[in-house]
Design a protein around this motif. Structure first.
Motif, mmCIF file in Angstrom:
data_model
loop_
_atom_site.group_PDB
_atom_site.id
_atom_site.type_symbol
_atom_site.label_atom_id
_atom_site.label_comp_id
_atom_site.label_asym_id
_atom_site.label_seq_id
_atom_site.Cartn_x
_atom_site.Cartn_y
_atom_site.Cartn_z
ATOM 1 N N GLU A 99 0.720 -1.307 -0.063
ATOM 2 C CA GLU A 99 -0.034 -0.068 -0.228
ATOM 3 C C GLU A 99 0.960 1.192 -0.090
ATOM 4 O OE1 GLU A 99 -0.322 -2.575 1.981
ATOM 5 O OE2 GLU A 99 -2.334 -3.062 2.499
ATOM 6 N N LEU A 100 1.986 1.123 0.682
ATOM 7 C CA LEU A 100 3.009 2.318 0.813
ATOM 8 C C LEU A 100 3.583 2.585 -0.451
ATOM 9 C CD1 LEU A 100 4.397 2.408 4.478
ATOM 10 C CD2 LEU A 100 2.124 3.442 3.595
ATOM 11 N N VAL A 101 4.052 1.408 -1.212
ATOM 12 C CA VAL A 101 4.944 1.713 -2.276
ATOM 13 C C VAL A 101 3.746 2.072 -3.468
ATOM 14 C CG1 VAL A 101 5.986 0.248 -4.100
ATOM 15 C CG2 VAL A 101 6.345 -0.386 -1.854
ATOM 16 N N ALA A 102 2.316 1.727 -3.325
ATOM 17 C CA ALA A 102 1.414 2.334 -4.423
ATOM 18 C C ALA A 102 1.325 3.572 -4.161
ATOM 19 C CB ALA A 102 0.185 1.361 -3.967
ATOM 20 N N VAL A 103 1.125 4.012 -3.024
ATOM 21 C CA VAL A 103 0.878 5.586 -2.681
ATOM 22 C C VAL A 103 2.127 6.441 -3.143
ATOM 23 C CG1 VAL A 103 0.262 7.187 -0.991
ATOM 24 C CG2 VAL A 103 -1.019 5.246 -1.219
ATOM 25 N N SER A 104 3.290 5.770 -2.826
ATOM 26 C CA SER A 104 4.514 6.479 -3.100
ATOM 27 C C SER A 104 4.734 6.909 -4.616
ATOM 28 C CB SER A 104 5.858 5.836 -2.531
ATOM 29 O OG SER A 104 6.270 4.696 -3.443
ATOM 30 N N VAL A 105 4.249 6.113 -5.468
ATOM 31 C CA VAL A 105 4.359 6.283 -6.680
ATOM 32 C C VAL A 105 3.251 7.034 -7.561
ATOM 33 C CG1 VAL A 105 5.938 4.619 -7.066
ATOM 34 C CG2 VAL A 105 3.493 4.028 -7.566
ATOM 35 N N GLY A 106 2.095 7.448 -6.794
ATOM 36 C CA GLY A 106 0.924 7.771 -7.191
ATOM 37 C C GLY A 106 0.871 9.594 -7.279
ATOM 38 N N ALA A 107 0.109 10.199 -7.839
ATOM 39 C CA ALA A 107 0.352 11.602 -8.171
ATOM 40 C C ALA A 107 -0.063 12.321 -6.733
ATOM 41 C CB ALA A 107 -0.348 12.150 -9.451
ATOM 42 N N GLN A 108 -1.178 11.749 -6.043
ATOM 43 C CA GLN A 108 -1.704 12.521 -4.900
ATOM 44 C C GLN A 108 -0.716 12.574 -3.960
ATOM 45 O OE1 GLN A 108 -5.159 9.951 -4.549
ATOM 46 N NE2 GLN A 108 -6.491 11.605 -5.594
ATOM 47 N N GLY A 109 0.064 11.460 -3.577
ATOM 48 C CA GLY A 109 0.745 11.265 -2.363
ATOM 49 C C GLY A 109 -0.233 10.961 -1.175
ATOM 50 N N LEU A 110 0.278 10.636 -0.031
ATOM 51 C CA LEU A 110 -0.470 10.410 1.126
ATOM 52 C C LEU A 110 -1.686 11.484 1.328
ATOM 53 C CD1 LEU A 110 -0.767 7.310 2.920
ATOM 54 C CD2 LEU A 110 -0.255 9.324 4.492
ATOM 55 N N LYS A 111 -3.003 11.060 1.467
ATOM 56 C CA LYS A 111 -3.860 11.944 1.987
ATOM 57 C C LYS A 111 -4.499 11.450 3.422
ATOM 58 C CE LYS A 111 -3.714 14.793 -1.779
ATOM 59 N NZ LYS A 111 -3.004 16.001 -1.514
ATOM 60 N N VAL A 112 -5.055 12.699 4.046
ATOM 61 C CA VAL A 112 -5.688 12.017 5.122
ATOM 62 C C VAL A 112 -7.095 12.036 4.839
ATOM 63 C CG1 VAL A 112 -6.416 12.502 7.655
ATOM 64 C CG2 VAL A 112 -4.098 13.236 6.698
ATOM 65 N N VAL A 113 -7.559 10.489 4.609
ATOM 66 C CA VAL A 113 -8.731 10.417 3.986
ATOM 67 C C VAL A 113 -9.828 9.365 5.101
ATOM 68 C CG1 VAL A 113 -8.370 10.298 1.560
ATOM 69 C CG2 VAL A 113 -7.934 8.336 3.044
ATOM 70 N N ALA A 114 -9.183 9.239 6.286
ATOM 71 C CA ALA A 114 -9.713 8.395 7.363
ATOM 72 C C ALA A 114 -9.221 8.697 8.823
ATOM 73 C CB ALA A 114 -9.683 7.077 7.273
ATOM 74 N N ASN A 115 -9.885 8.554 9.778
ATOM 75 C CA ASN A 115 -9.437 8.884 10.956
ATOM 76 C C ASN A 115 -8.172 8.384 11.375
ATOM 77 O OD1 ASN A 115 -11.705 10.399 11.053
ATOM 78 N ND2 ASN A 115 -12.929 9.077 12.809
ATOM 79 N N CYS A 116 -7.782 7.073 10.860
ATOM 80 C CA CYS A 116 -6.699 6.682 11.232
ATOM 81 C C CYS A 116 -5.327 7.376 10.644
ATOM 82 C CB CYS A 116 -6.415 5.303 10.816
ATOM 83 S SG CYS A 116 -6.843 5.033 9.230
ATOM 84 N N GLY A 117 -5.620 8.420 9.836
ATOM 85 C CA GLY A 117 -4.664 9.174 9.061
ATOM 86 C C GLY A 117 -4.383 10.339 9.634
ATOM 87 N N VAL A 118 -5.048 10.603 10.875
ATOM 88 C CA VAL A 118 -4.708 12.057 11.278
ATOM 89 C C VAL A 118 -3.550 12.454 11.754
ATOM 90 C CG1 VAL A 118 -7.317 12.495 11.856
ATOM 91 C CG2 VAL A 118 -5.794 11.838 13.625
ATOM 92 N N HIS A 119 -2.868 11.339 12.224
ATOM 93 C CA HIS A 119 -1.360 11.620 12.818
ATOM 94 C C HIS A 119 -0.624 12.176 11.785
ATOM 95 C CE1 HIS A 119 -2.669 8.227 15.442
ATOM 96 N NE2 HIS A 119 -2.808 7.438 14.229
ATOM 97 N N PHE A 120 -0.923 12.151 10.432
ATOM 98 C CA PHE A 120 0.070 12.379 9.106
ATOM 99 C C PHE A 120 -0.628 13.675 8.514
ATOM 100 C CE2 PHE A 120 -0.436 7.681 9.648
ATOM 101 C CZ PHE A 120 0.741 7.616 10.232
ATOM 102 N N TYR A 121 -1.312 14.517 9.473
ATOM 103 C CA TYR A 121 -1.936 15.847 8.642
ATOM 104 C C TYR A 121 -0.945 16.745 8.393
ATOM 105 C CZ TYR A 121 -1.585 18.630 12.876
ATOM 106 O OH TYR A 121 -1.263 19.510 13.784
ATOM 107 N N ARG A 122 -0.033 16.799 8.862
ATOM 108 C CA ARG A 122 1.431 17.759 8.591
ATOM 109 C C ARG A 122 1.992 17.376 7.260
ATOM 110 N NH1 ARG A 122 5.150 18.992 11.971
ATOM 111 N NH2 ARG A 122 5.254 17.041 12.751
ATOM 112 N N GLY A 123 1.485 16.371 6.711
ATOM 113 C CA GLY A 123 2.488 15.794 5.593
ATOM 114 C C GLY A 123 2.987 14.729 5.520
ATOM 115 N N THR A 124 3.028 13.756 4.468
ATOM 116 C CA THR A 124 4.141 12.832 4.513
ATOM 117 C C THR A 124 4.782 12.952 3.141
ATOM 118 O OG1 THR A 124 2.403 11.450 5.814
ATOM 119 C CG2 THR A 124 4.112 10.228 4.685
ATOM 120 N N PRO A 125 6.132 13.326 3.339
ATOM 121 C CA PRO A 125 6.917 13.671 2.110
ATOM 122 C C PRO A 125 7.367 12.375 1.654
ATOM 123 C CG PRO A 125 8.217 14.101 4.333
ATOM 124 C CD PRO A 125 6.850 13.835 4.691
ATOM 125 N N ILE A 126 7.674 12.508 0.088
ATOM 126 C CA ILE A 126 8.243 11.272 -0.484
ATOM 127 C C ILE A 126 9.595 11.463 -0.832
ATOM 128 C CG2 ILE A 126 7.687 9.921 -2.573
ATOM 129 C CD1 ILE A 126 4.740 10.948 -2.471
#
Ligand SMILES: [Zn+2]
Length: 226
Positions: A99-126
């Motif tokens: 899942e991380l490999v897939a998002v790492s090559v996508g155009a969007q990068g990681l987005k906070v789309v669910a409550n489990c992702g709020v830890h990463f709201y300051r951005g997840t650089p690639i």
């Protein structure tokens, strides 16, 4: 009283077993934690989910092995570079979930789309290279890309998470993959709605209250112990 390093070792072995059970580590991946006097406890060059207490090693800040029978993992330089750049980081997980490999090559990068992702709201650089981090020069570049965030994706390769304690590291490690998985699922449904910064800040405060990780971590650990 339990020796603090022994306690850390036991937690690390369990955390690796949880990640293995969740399918988030396989043959590869590694975990480390800072111990006193700039020494680092680390899983060795072997599948992390198969590591037993006797396999863990102690390395110095240059990646040289000080104690233990196993050999340092091939990407030790990433750990030491991050510890040098981030005095606040007490532990690090590096892994390669699909899942991380897939998002790492996508155009969007990681987005906070669910409550489990709020830890990463300051951005997840690639980090924009798939080459393994086998030198301090490359380790420094990953540390620079990570900056003051708690996770970095490595293009076509995986992800690295840092935290102040092993419970938080395990939670972030699982939640990063779950966030990526939900984002990939939701992408087929059309444009994504993402959490606002205010919504994330509100929830992060809740996550950061004392012992907030206890129930979460206990559940996953109960899945790997008899
Ligand atoms: Zn790697």
């Amino acid at each position: 009283m339990l020796d603090p390093i022994q306690s850390l070792k036991e937690k690390m072995v369990l955390a690796c077993k949880v990640l293995q059970k969740q399918g988030m580590v396989d043959v590869y991946g590694h975990m480390s934690a800072r111990v006193a006097d700039d020494r680092i406890l680390s899983t060795p060059h072997m599948p992390p989910g198969k590591v037993a207490l006797r396999d863990l090693i102690i390395i110095d800040m240059d990646g040289k092995k000080l104690e233990g029978f196993g050999e340092p993992n091939g990407e030790t330089a990433m750990h030491t570079s991050i510890y040098k750049a981030r005095p606040d980081a007490q532990c690090i997980l590096h892994y390669h979930p699909d899942e991380l490999v897939a998002v790492s090559v996508g155009a969007q990068g990681l987005k906070v789309v669910a409550n489990c992702g709020v830890h990463f709201y300051r951005g997840t650089p690639i980090y924009d290279s798939p080459i393994l981090i086998r030198s301090s020069q490359l380790g420094d570049k990953v540390a620079e890309t990570l900056g003051d965030r708690n996770a970095v994706l490595l293009r076509g390769h995986g992800g690295t998470v840092v935290a102040n304690d092993l419970d938080t590291l395990l939670r972030l490690g699982i939640d990063l993959v779950r966030t990526a998985r939900i984002q990939i699922m939701a992408a087929s449904l059309g444009p994504l709605k993402t959490h606002s910064e205010t919504e994330c800040e509100d929830m992060v405060q809740f996550h950061e209250r004392p012992n907030a990780n206890r129930r979460y971590v206990d559940y996953y650990i109960s899945e790997v112990v008899d």
